[in-house]
Design a protein around this motif. Structure first.
Motif: not given
Length: 299
Positions: A107-108, A111, A116, A141
């Motif tokens: 996810e990081k 990002a 997304l 998110r």
């Protein structure tokens, strides 16, 4: 929906998910390491792509339905990978069973590229995927859910939103796999004992599936044993991997999982005995001194 949606991986689950999206009105772009699988889907009304990058350049949402984290890495960051071709603000939906910490890190990483991400493992089998009735265990998110819109509901009857960051979806999935793997191993052990004791296999199946000892896995997987059909819908090595992830997660916090460890060893034994690519019900083949039902309808 009329969005351009990409599905990478057209195996037992991915093909059904792509079909569900197409029924929902999406323009579905597909990619698979087997070019013939993508072309076959295109012949039914989809769009075949030669690489993840080609697919990603045309799609607002990319759904990855490959086997593991290593294959997902290749889909995203390998040669002609999707990450470099996805437009900023696009969504990557990861449906594999993986280490939750890896999913959190992914996810990081995405990002940082302006992309997304939804941690969205799946369950239910090929038939439920094809009918849009599977289960998705998701976390991510709010803006990722907003981008997904109705895409998740088009693929699944149950979409669980488990948190506002990646990781929780994958944690719930490996707990599901703990139960699934233990239940298959227990079902195989029970059927093997019945065969060893001379009980008619079909009669045993009938009784158990109408009694308190039944489980979804007994009913589903022991039907494969009765048919003598070990064509892989979910292979032995899937549970070598998935129960390994379960044990790795528990080991990190020194949490004991004795049943999971035993089931993992059973699948490891089946794999090393030559049944790695057979259906996971082939774990029953590790038991000595039993005669398994012959395949019905020919070899």
């Amino acid at each position: 929906m009329t969005q351009n949606i990409g599905v990478i991986g057209l195996g037992a689950m991915g093909r059904g998910m792509a079909q569900s999206l197409r029924r929902a009105g999406c323009t579905v772009h597909v990619c698979d390491v087997r070019a013939e699988a993508a072309l076959a889907f295109a012949a039914e009304g989809g769009v075949a792509c030669a690489s993840p990058a080609e697919l990603a350049a045309q799609c607002e949402v990319v759904v990855s339905v490959v086997v593991n984290a290593a294959q997902t890495e290749s889909v995203l960051f390998g040669e002609a990978g999707a990450a470099s071709a996805m437009k900023p603000g696009s969504l990557f939906v990861m449906c594999s069973t993986v280490d939750p910490n890896w999913s959190i890190a992914l996810e990081k990483r995405l990002a940082a590229l302006g992309l997304l991400y939804l941690d969205a493992p799946i369950s239910g089998g090929a038939a439920k995927a094809a009918s849009g009735q599977m289960t998705m265990m998701t976390s991510g998110r709010p803006e990722a859910y907003a981008k997904a819109g109705g895409v998740l509901d088009a693929m699944a009857a149950k979409v669980y939103r488990l948190g506002d960051a990646a990781g929780t979806g994958s944690k719930v999935k490996i707990i599901n796999q703990l139960l699934a793997g233990v239940h298959i191993a227990a079902a195989a052990e029970a059927m093997a004992l019945g065969l060893r004791e001379g009980v008619d296999a079909a009669a045993l199946y009938e009784v158990i599936t109408h009694s308190a000892g039944n489980s979804w896995m007994f009913e589903n997987r022991m039907a494969h044993v009765l048919a003598g059909d070990y064509t892989p819908l979910s292979a032995v090595d899937i549970f070598v991997k998935d129960l390994g992830l379960v044990l790795d997660t528990a080991r990190a916090s020194k949490f004991p999982l004795p049943l999971s460890a035993t089931a993992h060893q059973m699948f490891m034994q089946a794999s090393s005995a030559g049944y790695a690519k057979e259906d996971d019900s082939a774990v029953i083949k590790i038991f000595p001194g039993i005669t398994l039902p012959a395949r019905t309808g020919g070899a």
